[in-house]
Scaffold this active site. Structure first.
Site, PDB file in Angstrom:
ATOM      1  N   MET A  32       0.858  -1.169  -0.051  1.00 40.84           N
ATOM      2  CA  MET A  32       0.031  -0.183   0.042  1.00 40.84           C
ATOM      3  C   MET A  32       0.865   1.180  -0.035  1.00 40.84           C
ATOM      4  SD  MET A  32      -2.970  -1.246   2.561  1.00 40.84           S
ATOM      5  CE  MET A  32      -1.640  -1.928   3.858  1.00 40.84           C
ATOM      6  N   MET A  33       0.834   2.070  -1.203  1.00 38.03           N
ATOM      7  CA  MET A  33       1.581   3.227  -1.127  1.00 38.03           C
ATOM      8  C   MET A  33       1.291   4.171  -0.052  1.00 38.03           C
ATOM      9  SD  MET A  33       3.410   2.930  -3.865  1.00 38.03           S
ATOM     10  CE  MET A  33       3.976   4.488  -3.950  1.00 38.03           C
TER      11      MET A  33
ATOM     12  N   CYS B 292      -2.208  -1.366 -10.161  1.00 37.93           N
ATOM     13  CA  CYS B 292      -2.150  -0.146  -9.720  1.00 37.93           C
ATOM     14  C   CYS B 292      -2.661   0.788 -10.721  1.00 37.93           C
ATOM     15  CB  CYS B 292      -0.926   0.350  -9.079  1.00 37.93           C
ATOM     16  SG  CYS B 292      -0.902   2.172  -8.469  1.00 37.93           S
TER      17      CYS B 292
ATOM     18  N   HIS C 138      -6.274  -9.021  -7.172  1.00 38.81           N
ATOM     19  CA  HIS C 138      -7.401  -8.004  -6.989  1.00 38.81           C
ATOM     20  C   HIS C 138      -8.850  -8.234  -7.594  1.00 38.81           C
ATOM     21  CE1 HIS C 138      -8.312  -3.680  -5.105  1.00 38.81           C
ATOM     22  NE2 HIS C 138      -9.351  -4.438  -5.544  1.00 38.81           N
TER      23      HIS C 138
ATOM     24  N   GLY D 293      -9.079  -8.006  -2.131  1.00 38.67           N
ATOM     25  CA  GLY D 293      -9.998  -6.714  -2.630  1.00 38.67           C
ATOM     26  C   GLY D 293     -11.165  -6.730  -1.531  1.00 38.67           C
ATOM     27  N   GLY D 294     -11.406  -5.825  -0.784  1.00 38.13           N
ATOM     28  CA  GLY D 294     -12.541  -5.716  -0.072  1.00 38.13           C
ATOM     29  C   GLY D 294     -12.851  -6.607   1.174  1.00 38.13           C
TER      30      GLY D 294
ATOM     31  N   GLY E  43      -5.675  -5.562   2.762  1.00 41.69           N
ATOM     32  CA  GLY E  43      -5.145  -4.365   2.694  1.00 41.69           C
ATOM     33  C   GLY E  43      -5.513  -3.380   3.763  1.00 41.69           C
TER      34      GLY E  43
END
Length: 330
Positions: free
Chosen positions: A13-14, A95, A166, A207-208, A228
């Site tokens: 995660m950026m 991304c 994802h 994802g989610g 995430g």
């Protein structure tokens, strides 16, 4: 490498999953596979490698995520990452940011499966550690049934060790990076079908996913789960990873124990000139949902940013939680 190694992962995660965040998360789970923020090949080749790639030995197993699309550059950076001690090299094919699209890497590479395969093959030839791909199920007007299969077949033929998917499309035309994290609908069944089609390839779903309970449901269909935002914003969830997913004891019984165990690391980092806020910014959600959590967050936010802040700020913030919790319990 067995698929068990990917059973639970924290996402790259950026601006979030830096080395200080990962050291904290490792105190909460010994078994999770941790991922760095994406680092571009250009930054590694031309920049300060120790600043970009340095990490604490406590983080293992830890994977380096690379952004790029030139096979030679990716192979060079994969080797550099391996020499730094990373346990895995991952290439970002998911991304959706404008900067990534302009640089011809990230999710736009979903449209170029053979190029991604060439990158994987070059990286595999350069390193002995596993090489993996993190992707979306498709982009823009692509049919996910076709696009994901095309990418997966290409990278598997190139020798990829695992595929992290994802379970959303990325809309590169029309949605912002933030919107791309929420608006495209999740399609977990599409990832399940990929696993059915490729039973020998480790497939990790992302994802989610909001809880360890949800993760357990997904593990009936795929080899691994990647969390995430849920892992970052509510890190207390990670305390349940080892007992719930691996049948092992927690590294530390409570969040309080884990935060106290972080103090020596904080003191070492401060002695090297780091500001306390660089670490405590990752701890804000430690007591999310617990009585006194607001007092904890407020104390860290107010005192942790001061130039002379030291490890005592965290200890005092924890007392604020205990005191507030005791007062509310009374």
């Amino acid at each position: 490498m067995t698929s068990q190694a990917f059973r639970f992962c924290t996402a790259p995660m950026m601006d979030w999953s830096d080395t200080h965040c990962r050291v904290f998360h490792r105190l909460l789970t010994k078994r999770a596979r941790l991922y760095t923020e994406m680092v571009t090949t250009g930054a590694i080749i031309h920049g300060d490698r120790h600043r970009l790639l340095g990490f604490d030995p406590a983080e293992h197993p830890v994977a380096l995520q690379l952004g790029g699309s030139d096979p030679r550059d990716l192979a060079t950076c994969a080797k550099i990452g391996e020499d730094f001690g990373y346990d895995e090299i991952n290439i970002n094919v998911g991304c959706p940011s404008d900067r990534v699209k302009e640089g011809r890497f990230g999710a736009c590479l979903m449209a170029e499966p053979q190029l991604v395969a060439d990158c994987v093959a070059a990286m595999k030839a350069a390193v002995k550690v596993p090489v993996t791909v993190k992707c979306r199920i498709g982009i823009d007007d692509q049919d996910p049934e076709v696009a994901l299969d095309a990418l997966a077949r290409a990278v598997v033929a190139a020798g990829v060790d695992a595929l992290i998917v994802h379970a959303r499309k990325a809309w590169l035309n029309g949605l912002s990076p933030k919107e791309n994290r929420d608006i495209p609908p999740l399609d977990y069944d599409r990832v399940y079908r990929l696993k059915q089609a490729m039973p020998t390839v480790p497939i990790i779903i992302n994802g989610g996913i909001k809880s360890i309970a949800e993760a357990k449901l997904h593990l009936a269909h795929v080899d691994g789960v990647m969390l995430g935002r849920a892992a970052y914003q509510d890190p207390w969830r990670l305390l349940d990873v080892d007992p719930e997913l691996f049948g092992e004891e927690r590294p530390y019984p409570t969040m309080k124990d884990a935060l106290e165990a972080l103090i020596p690391y904080i003191e070492r980092q401060l002695a090297q000139g780091l500001r306390l806020h660089a670490i405590t910014r990752h701890l804000i959600g430690a007591y999310q949902g617990v009585p006194g959590a607001r007092a904890f967050r407020r104390y860290l936010s107010e005192f942790g940013v001061r130039p002379d802040a030291d490890a005592s700020v965290l200890l005092k913030a924890m007392v604020a939680v205990t005191d507030r919790a005791s007062a509310e319990a009374a």
